[in-house]
Design an enzyme around this catalytic site. Structure first.
Site, PDB file in Angstrom:
ATOM      1  N   TRP A 194      31.015  53.619  32.729  1.00 53.34           N
ATOM      2  CA  TRP A 194      29.689  53.591  33.354  1.00 53.34           C
ATOM      3  C   TRP A 194      29.768  52.977  34.740  1.00 53.34           C
ATOM      4  O   TRP A 194      29.909  51.752  34.865  1.00 53.34           O
ATOM      5  CB  TRP A 194      28.717  52.788  32.477  1.00 53.34           C
ATOM      6  CG  TRP A 194      28.450  53.474  31.183  1.00 53.34           C
ATOM      7  CD1 TRP A 194      27.591  54.508  30.972  1.00 53.34           C
ATOM      8  CD2 TRP A 194      29.054  53.185  29.910  1.00 53.34           C
ATOM      9  NE1 TRP A 194      27.638  54.888  29.647  1.00 53.34           N
ATOM     10  CE2 TRP A 194      28.519  54.098  28.972  1.00 53.34           C
ATOM     11  CE3 TRP A 194      29.996  52.247  29.470  1.00 53.34           C
ATOM     12  CZ2 TRP A 194      28.882  54.109  27.633  1.00 53.34           C
ATOM     13  CZ3 TRP A 194      30.365  52.261  28.144  1.00 53.34           C
ATOM     14  CH2 TRP A 194      29.818  53.179  27.233  1.00 53.34           C
TER      15      TRP A 194
ATOM     16  N   VAL B 225      29.729  51.403  18.634  1.00 53.77           N
ATOM     17  CA  VAL B 225      29.567  52.053  17.325  1.00 53.77           C
ATOM     18  C   VAL B 225      30.922  52.240  16.658  1.00 53.77           C
ATOM     19  O   VAL B 225      31.949  52.314  17.336  1.00 53.77           O
ATOM     20  CB  VAL B 225      28.873  53.444  17.448  1.00 53.77           C
ATOM     21  CG1 VAL B 225      27.399  53.285  17.748  1.00 53.77           C
ATOM     22  CG2 VAL B 225      29.553  54.307  18.487  1.00 53.77           C
TER      23      VAL B 225
ATOM     24  N   ALA C 192      22.887  54.349  15.454  1.00 56.96           N
ATOM     25  CA  ALA C 192      22.245  54.352  16.775  1.00 56.96           C
ATOM     26  C   ALA C 192      22.629  55.657  17.463  1.00 56.96           C
ATOM     27  O   ALA C 192      23.665  56.251  17.146  1.00 56.96           O
ATOM     28  CB  ALA C 192      22.713  53.166  17.592  1.00 56.96           C
TER      29      ALA C 192
HETATM   30  C1  FA5 Z   1      25.754  56.614  26.453  1.00 56.98           C
HETATM   31  O1  FA5 Z   1      25.099  56.359  27.476  1.00 56.98           O
HETATM   32  C2  FA5 Z   1      25.622  55.844  25.211  1.00 56.98           C
HETATM   33  N1  FA5 Z   1      24.824  54.688  25.434  1.00 56.98           N
HETATM   34  C3  FA5 Z   1      25.019  56.740  24.111  1.00 56.98           C
HETATM   35  C4  FA5 Z   1      25.101  56.127  22.744  1.00 56.98           C
HETATM   36  C5  FA5 Z   1      24.037  55.378  22.267  1.00 56.98           C
HETATM   37  C6  FA5 Z   1      26.237  56.313  21.961  1.00 56.98           C
HETATM   38  C7  FA5 Z   1      24.102  54.822  20.992  1.00 56.98           C
HETATM   39  C8  FA5 Z   1      26.321  55.758  20.700  1.00 56.98           C
HETATM   40  C9  FA5 Z   1      25.238  55.018  20.231  1.00 56.98           C
HETATM   41  P1  FA5 Z   1      26.828  58.764  27.529  1.00 56.98           P
HETATM   42  O2  FA5 Z   1      27.389  58.098  28.730  1.00 56.98           O
HETATM   43  O3  FA5 Z   1      27.611  59.873  26.951  1.00 56.98           O
HETATM   44  O4  FA5 Z   1      26.527  57.715  26.388  1.00 56.98           O
HETATM   45  O5  FA5 Z   1      25.363  59.325  27.909  1.00 56.98           O
HETATM   46  C10 FA5 Z   1      24.535  59.898  26.935  1.00 56.98           C
HETATM   47  C11 FA5 Z   1      23.804  61.117  27.494  1.00 56.98           C
HETATM   48  O6  FA5 Z   1      23.080  60.739  28.685  1.00 56.98           O
HETATM   49  C12 FA5 Z   1      24.732  62.223  27.989  1.00 56.98           C
HETATM   50  O7  FA5 Z   1      25.074  63.077  26.926  1.00 56.98           O
HETATM   51  C13 FA5 Z   1      23.882  62.943  29.006  1.00 56.98           C
HETATM   52  O8  FA5 Z   1      23.011  63.853  28.379  1.00 56.98           O
HETATM   53  C14 FA5 Z   1      23.069  61.816  29.596  1.00 56.98           C
HETATM   54  N2  FA5 Z   1      23.665  61.407  30.886  1.00 56.98           N
HETATM   55  C15 FA5 Z   1      24.698  60.573  31.101  1.00 56.98           C
HETATM   56  N3  FA5 Z   1      24.951  60.442  32.423  1.00 56.98           N
HETATM   57  C16 FA5 Z   1      24.040  61.211  33.048  1.00 56.98           C
HETATM   58  C17 FA5 Z   1      23.773  61.512  34.440  1.00 56.98           C
HETATM   59  N4  FA5 Z   1      24.459  60.958  35.431  1.00 56.98           N
HETATM   60  N5  FA5 Z   1      22.757  62.354  34.730  1.00 56.98           N
HETATM   61  C18 FA5 Z   1      22.019  62.889  33.704  1.00 56.98           C
HETATM   62  N6  FA5 Z   1      22.207  62.650  32.412  1.00 56.98           N
HETATM   63  C19 FA5 Z   1      23.207  61.834  32.078  1.00 56.98           C
END
Ligand code: FA5
Length: 326
Positions: free
Chosen positions: A149, A252, A294
């Protein structure tokens, strides 16, 4: 000049004036500042003898007052007549009414569906403390996962020590746990920020929906049911298929990536998993007694899939041609 003649002429002209334009012409002809006949007469006063001034002054003034009053009255009359000629049966001009933005609609729909499954809707700060965004989610300072991130850090000063624009909505999980006793189930829709280049599927600020369900024996099977039910309602498709792919998120264990089959294609929606015991502890919950799942989905991603939006940047473009389509 014979003021009586002037009065008669002016009144005849006034009677003939049958439109606002003609009335204005008459006013200019007699009272206009540059060429008005009565104005010219009043201006010539300064060259008159005292006797003449005394004789003509009051008559000229009265004529001016009378003409002004007459013009006003005629104007009122003409206005009323003009209104009387408006055809009220002609259809009116269509007024553009505002509309709800498509992302707000998705936001409301998501809340309604989860609400119907007894989930509460929670909120958390967008300018988040480092400990909630990372540490409490099992991502300590030296953990390589921090690089998943890219973050907007807020400069340290006395009040903002260790704060970031939250990179996901997951910190709300811990905040919620600290304030509520299990069992519970909640969602948290909200904005997240990442320091990354924008393209058709990524923005620097976007929206996520976090979900959390904690109970005595909540498992991924419960998650599968909840999420399938959500997709069924959201996409209005009873035969929706969902699959999990093994994945990794530090908060998780096990972690999965959620794909949904829609319009004949498998599409990734977000991450999920069973809440890590470390995270439960940070939330003041005993992992020996409680467990749960979650998830975190991209709100724009849901909208893109449901409405066939080709580029995420359109949502914030402010382009009416885009907004009007929904
Ligand atoms: C997460 O952010 C984790 N917090 C999700 C999670 C929550 C996992 C709870 C397990 C338990 P990730 O980085 O993959 O995961 O982002 C999740 C979703 O947010 C992505 O699949 C996408 O749909 C959206 N996303 C992420 N980055 C961006 C971006 N820069 N622009 C638009 N949508 C985004």
């Amino acid at each position: 000049m014979n003021l009586e003649n002037l009065r008669q002429k002016a009144y005849e002209d006034l009677k003939k004036a049958s439109s606002m334009e003609e009335l204005e012409e008459v006013r200019l002809k007699y009272l206009g500042r540059k060429q008005g006949e009565l104005t010219a007469f009043l201006r010539s006063f300064k060259d008159m003898s005292e006797d003449e001034k005394r004789e003509y002054g009051p008559i000229a003034q009265r004529l001016r007052n009378d003409l002004e009053q007459e013009i006003d009255e005629r104007e009122e009359l003409l206005k009323k007549q003009e209104i009387g000629t408006i055809d009220l049966s002609i259809p009116g001009v269509k007024i553009e009414s505002g509309r709800i933005h498509i992302l707000s609609k998705v936001y409301n729909d998501v809340c309604d569906i989860f609400h119907s499954m007894n989930f509460s809707v929670a909120e958390g700060p967008e300018l988040e403390e480092e400990k909630y965004n990372f540490d409490a989610l099992n991502i300590p300072a030296n953990h390589p996962a921090r690089e998943m991130w890219d973050t907007f850090w807020v400069k340290n000063d006395k009040n903002t020590e260790g704060r970031v624009m939250r990179t996901h909505t997951s910190p709300v999980q811990v905040r919620y746990m600290l304030e509520h006793k299990p069992p519970f189930q909640m969602i948290c829709p909200g904005r997240a920020y990442r320091y990354e280049a924008s393209d058709a599927t990524h923005e620097t600020d976007f929206n996520q929906i976090e979900g959390l369900m904690i109970g005595k024996d909540i498992s991924l099977a419960n998650f599968k049911f909840v999420i399938e039910e959500f997709f069924r309602q959201f996409f209005k498709d009873d035969k929706i298929e969902v699959k999990f792919r093994a994945s990794y998120f530090p908060f998780v264990e096990p972690g999965v990536e959620v794909d949904v089959k829609i319009w004949g294609k498998w599409l990734e929606i977000g991450g999920a998993g069973m809440v890590h015991p470390y995270v439960l502890k940070q939330g003041g919950i005993d992992p020996a007694k409680w467990q749960g799942f979650a998830f975190g989905f991209g709100m724009e991603r849901l909208a893109i899939i449901k409405y066939g939006v080709p580029d995420i940047r359109l949502f914030k473009s402010g382009d009416e041609r885009f907004n009007k389509q929904f």
